[in-house]
Design a protein around this motif. Structure first.
Motif, mmCIF file in Angstrom:
data_model
loop_
_atom_site.group_PDB
_atom_site.id
_atom_site.type_symbol
_atom_site.label_atom_id
_atom_site.label_comp_id
_atom_site.label_asym_id
_atom_site.label_seq_id
_atom_site.Cartn_x
_atom_site.Cartn_y
_atom_site.Cartn_z
ATOM 1 N N HIS A 31 -6.511 -16.974 -4.720
ATOM 2 C CA HIS A 31 -7.412 -17.836 -5.128
ATOM 3 C C HIS A 31 -6.862 -19.128 -4.723
ATOM 4 C CE1 HIS A 31 -4.268 -18.743 -8.366
ATOM 5 N NE2 HIS A 31 -4.352 -17.205 -8.458
ATOM 6 N N GLU A 32 -7.056 -20.229 -4.931
ATOM 7 C CA GLU A 32 -6.724 -21.435 -4.552
ATOM 8 C C GLU A 32 -5.103 -21.678 -4.763
ATOM 9 O OE1 GLU A 32 -8.565 -25.055 -5.661
ATOM 10 O OE2 GLU A 32 -10.532 -24.278 -4.895
ATOM 11 N N GLY A 33 -4.487 -21.018 -5.540
ATOM 12 C CA GLY A 33 -2.945 -21.098 -5.980
ATOM 13 C C GLY A 33 -2.405 -19.785 -5.402
ATOM 14 N N GLN A 34 -2.861 -18.874 -4.806
ATOM 15 C CA GLN A 34 -2.441 -17.582 -4.254
ATOM 16 C C GLN A 34 -2.933 -17.008 -3.196
ATOM 17 O OE1 GLN A 34 -1.280 -14.852 -7.753
ATOM 18 N NE2 GLN A 34 -2.850 -13.581 -6.955
ATOM 19 N N THR A 35 -2.227 -16.848 -2.088
ATOM 20 C CA THR A 35 -2.512 -16.281 -0.956
ATOM 21 C C THR A 35 -1.555 -14.879 -0.705
ATOM 22 O OG1 THR A 35 -2.997 -18.632 0.050
ATOM 23 C CG2 THR A 35 -2.782 -16.762 1.535
ATOM 24 N N ILE A 36 -2.474 -13.834 -0.610
ATOM 25 C CA ILE A 36 -1.835 -12.726 -0.356
ATOM 26 C C ILE A 36 -1.351 -12.410 1.244
ATOM 27 C CG2 ILE A 36 -1.829 -10.071 -0.859
ATOM 28 C CD1 ILE A 36 -2.306 -12.285 -3.191
ATOM 29 N N LEU A 37 -0.289 -12.523 1.633
ATOM 30 C CA LEU A 37 0.324 -12.294 2.818
ATOM 31 C C LEU A 37 0.609 -11.206 3.377
ATOM 32 C CD1 LEU A 37 3.307 -15.143 2.740
ATOM 33 C CD2 LEU A 37 0.816 -15.360 3.368
ATOM 34 N N SER A 38 0.988 -9.985 2.297
ATOM 35 C CA SER A 38 0.994 -8.761 2.659
ATOM 36 C C SER A 38 0.831 -7.981 1.340
ATOM 37 C CB SER A 38 2.273 -8.220 3.701
ATOM 38 O OG SER A 38 3.352 -8.539 2.798
ATOM 39 N N TRP A 39 0.447 -6.572 1.327
ATOM 40 C CA TRP A 39 0.794 -5.871 0.216
ATOM 41 C C TRP A 39 0.380 -4.372 0.419
ATOM 42 C CZ3 TRP A 39 2.475 -7.919 -4.237
ATOM 43 C CH2 TRP A 39 2.435 -7.100 -5.232
ATOM 44 N N ASN A 40 1.103 -3.449 -0.217
ATOM 45 C CA ASN A 40 0.980 -2.080 0.126
ATOM 46 C C ASN A 40 1.277 -1.329 -0.878
ATOM 47 O OD1 ASN A 40 0.539 0.132 2.113
ATOM 48 N ND2 ASN A 40 2.629 0.444 1.737
ATOM 49 N N ILE A 41 0.607 -0.062 -1.205
ATOM 50 C CA ILE A 41 0.744 0.713 -2.136
ATOM 51 C C ILE A 41 1.114 2.203 -1.700
ATOM 52 C CG2 ILE A 41 -0.038 2.023 -4.020
ATOM 53 C CD1 ILE A 41 -2.107 -0.175 -4.671
ATOM 54 N N ASP A 42 2.249 2.734 -2.117
ATOM 55 C CA ASP A 42 2.774 4.091 -1.526
ATOM 56 C C ASP A 42 2.984 4.853 -2.673
ATOM 57 O OD1 ASP A 42 2.788 3.601 1.328
ATOM 58 O OD2 ASP A 42 4.810 2.516 1.030
ATOM 59 N N VAL A 43 2.706 6.338 -2.306
ATOM 60 C CA VAL A 43 2.887 7.387 -3.313
ATOM 61 C C VAL A 43 3.765 8.395 -2.674
ATOM 62 C CG1 VAL A 43 2.029 8.990 -4.904
ATOM 63 C CG2 VAL A 43 0.670 6.738 -4.417
ATOM 64 N N ASN A 44 4.849 9.177 -3.307
ATOM 65 C CA ASN A 44 5.713 10.019 -2.709
ATOM 66 C C ASN A 44 5.255 11.231 -2.514
ATOM 67 O OD1 ASN A 44 5.969 10.645 -5.373
ATOM 68 N ND2 ASN A 44 8.101 11.364 -5.144
ATOM 69 N N CYS A 45 3.842 11.480 -2.929
ATOM 70 C CA CYS A 45 3.361 12.903 -2.738
ATOM 71 C C CYS A 45 2.011 13.035 -2.277
ATOM 72 C CB CYS A 45 3.339 13.514 -4.084
ATOM 73 S SG CYS A 45 2.628 12.626 -5.505
ATOM 74 N N GLU A 46 1.505 14.124 -2.046
ATOM 75 C CA GLU A 46 0.080 14.283 -1.663
ATOM 76 C C GLU A 46 -0.834 13.545 -2.804
ATOM 77 O OE1 GLU A 46 -1.341 15.059 1.042
ATOM 78 O OE2 GLU A 46 0.502 15.281 2.181
ATOM 79 N N ALA A 47 -1.715 12.808 -2.490
ATOM 80 C CA ALA A 47 -2.652 12.027 -3.518
ATOM 81 C C ALA A 47 -3.608 11.547 -2.673
ATOM 82 C CB ALA A 47 -1.553 11.024 -4.132
ATOM 83 N N LYS A 48 -5.045 11.411 -3.722
ATOM 84 C CA LYS A 48 -6.053 10.557 -3.438
ATOM 85 C C LYS A 48 -5.906 9.222 -4.082
ATOM 86 C CE LYS A 48 -9.006 14.849 -3.134
ATOM 87 N NZ LYS A 48 -10.287 15.473 -3.575
#
Length: 272
Positions: A31-48
């Protein structure tokens, strides 16, 4: 300000479970006060991991892990650039008119004590903005922060009666009082950068109130301020259940143990 967040959650099961499913609201939007430069979600196992948007416009992921499962490690990390907007939130996704946020929920329902408190605070101010600021300060004086006093199902009335709670409880009391005063208000989950305290035990919660001529304005009753560039906004909703970063369940006879590691680091941007 540039804020780096690393948030790791480890679920351990005393006996392998047959499956686990979680709803994640762990991805911030800009939004106007927040810019996402990078973001990632990781899981340590086989998952959907399926990405979607919920009815509030929050980015949500459905996580399904087929068993047997003994441990799930969920890690999110990223960089966000924030700016101080005097607490005003503009440019976000809005799915409902502001009057929708007058709705009470089981967690934010008021009682006679909260109504009396809200009326007393309203008597000290003349405008919705002033009333929101007065409520913010008064709740911080009325409630004592106590990380062991409540649980996710604690209601606004229970926390108010007990006189203590965590940031979630401070937010729920604000929502109950503000909505009674006909000020639309919503719950916000996210992160708070604390200079000199990179390691934290949990995320943060605050509120946003709709103020005529300004729009949505953030207030943090737990700290007695409006949100600054130190705040990272994750999700919004009517209460904690609508904006909780992680909600889930598992299938099997087992005991679940939870370990959270959260690191939030910030650095001010160089001026041109």
């Amino acid at each position: 300000m540039r804020i780096r967040i690393t948030h790791e959650t480890v679920y351990r099961y005393s006996e392998p479970v047959k499956s686990a499913i979680q709803l994640l609201r762990l991805t911030p939007r800009g939004h106007e006060g927040q810019t996402i430069l990078s973001w990632n979600i990781d899981v340590n196992c086989e998952a959907k991991l399926l990405r979607r948007e919920d009815w509030y416009g929050n980015i949500a992921h459905s996580l399904f892990v087929a068993g047997p499962v003994e441990q799930i490690t969920l890690r999110v990390a990223g960089d966000i650039e924030t700016a101080d907007t005097a607490g005003i939130v503009r440019g976000g996704v809005e799915r409902f008119p502001e009057l929708f946020y007058l709705r009470q929920t089981p967690l934010t329902r008021d009682d006679a004590a909260i109504r009396e408190f809200a009326e007393e605070m309203a008597g000290r101010s003349s405008t919705p903005l002033d009333r929101a600021h007065v409520l913010t300060g008064a709740i911080g004086e009325r409630l004592r922060f106590d990380a062991d006093a409540t649980h996710p199902g604690t209601t606004a009335t229970e926390a108010f009666t007990a006189g203590h709670g965590v940031c979630q409880d401070f937010a729920h009391v604000f929502l109950a009082a503000a909505r009674f005063l006909k000020i639309p208000a919503r719950y916000v989950s996210g992160y708070l950068h604390k200079p000199g305290e990179p390691r934290q035990e949990a995320g943060h919660a605050w509120v946003e109130a709709f103020i005529p001529d300004l729009g949505w304005v953030s207030f943090d009753p737990a700290n007695g301020v409006s949100a600054t560039e130190h705040y990272v906004r994750l999700a919004t909703g009517l209460d904690y259940l609508d904006a909780a970063p992680v909600r889930g369940s598992y299938y099997g006879i087992s005991r679940e143990a939870l370990d959270v590691r959260l690191r939030i680091e910030g650095a001010r941007q160089a001026q041109a």
